[in-house]
Design a protein around this motif. Structure first.
Motif, PDB file in Angstrom:
ATOM      1  N   ASP A   1      -3.511   5.767   2.829  1.00 16.62           N
ATOM      2  CA  ASP A   1      -4.164   4.485   2.540  1.00 16.62           C
ATOM      3  C   ASP A   1      -3.157   3.475   1.987  1.00 16.62           C
ATOM      4  O   ASP A   1      -3.142   2.308   2.400  1.00 16.62           O
ATOM      5  N   ASN A   2      -2.328   3.908   1.055  1.00 15.02           N
ATOM      6  CA  ASN A   2      -1.327   3.016   0.450  1.00 15.02           C
ATOM      7  C   ASN A   2      -0.323   2.524   1.496  1.00 15.02           C
ATOM      8  O   ASN A   2       0.062   1.354   1.487  1.00 15.02           O
ATOM      9  N   PHE A   3       0.091   3.421   2.379  1.00 17.53           N
ATOM     10  CA  PHE A   3       1.034   3.031   3.422  1.00 17.53           C
ATOM     11  C   PHE A   3       0.408   1.990   4.351  1.00 17.53           C
ATOM     12  O   PHE A   3       1.030   0.975   4.649  1.00 17.53           O
ATOM     13  N   VAL A   4      -0.803   2.244   4.799  1.00 19.89           N
ATOM     14  CA  VAL A   4      -1.478   1.309   5.704  1.00 19.89           C
ATOM     15  C   VAL A   4      -1.712  -0.018   5.000  1.00 19.89           C
ATOM     16  O   VAL A   4      -1.474  -1.092   5.578  1.00 19.89           O
ATOM     17  N   ASP A   5      -2.170   0.013   3.744  1.00 14.10           N
ATOM     18  CA  ASP A   5      -2.385  -1.225   2.990  1.00 14.10           C
ATOM     19  C   ASP A   5      -1.087  -2.028   2.870  1.00 14.10           C
ATOM     20  O   ASP A   5      -1.086  -3.244   3.048  1.00 14.10           O
TER      21      ASP A   5
END
Length: 130
Positions: free
Chosen positions: A118-122
């Motif tokens: 999630d953090n990477f995509v965000d």
């Protein structure tokens, strides 16, 4: 593979490749898509693919690599060293308890890995907006 003209398949060995015991039981006994035998052609194709990967130039694309440190299915330490060279802008997240089937790990492990995803995509979305 030397035996390939004579042997087309090999017996498959099952290893617990997830900390989720229900999932590993399902793979061993309940999943009709899991083959009982390993195709020699598949192994041969993987062996042909490896030199192609090694010959590729590094790619600057931001990449996320999630790896379980208890993965007994692949040589993950060697793989990570190669992938880190091929993707110099990679974020690598290793989990000390995770095995091979990361999306089918026990909930506490999966939550940590999904948070990294999630953090990477965000971050990727945010940088694309700028």
């Amino acid at each position: 593979m030397i035996a390939s003209p004579f042997v087309k398949e090999l017996p498959r060995k099952y290893r617990p490749n997830s900390t989720d015991e229900q999932f590993t039981e399902f793979l061993r006994e309940g999943d009709p898509l899991q083959p009982e035998r390993l195709s020699v052609a598949w192994v041969s194709a993987m062996r042909r693919w490896m030199p192609r990967l090694l010959a590729q130039e590094p790619n600057p694309l931001p990449t996320l690599i999630l790896q379980g440190e208890q993965d007994l299915t692949v040589d993950w330490e060697w793989n990570l060293a190669i992938l880190a060279k091929k993707f110099p802008n990679a974020e690598i997240h290793r989990h000390p308890e995770a095995r091979h089937h990361l999306v089918n790990e026990a909930d506490p492990i999966r939550e940590v890995l999904f948070e990294a995803l999630d953090n990477f995509v965000d971050g990727f979305v945010e940088s694309a907006r700028q």
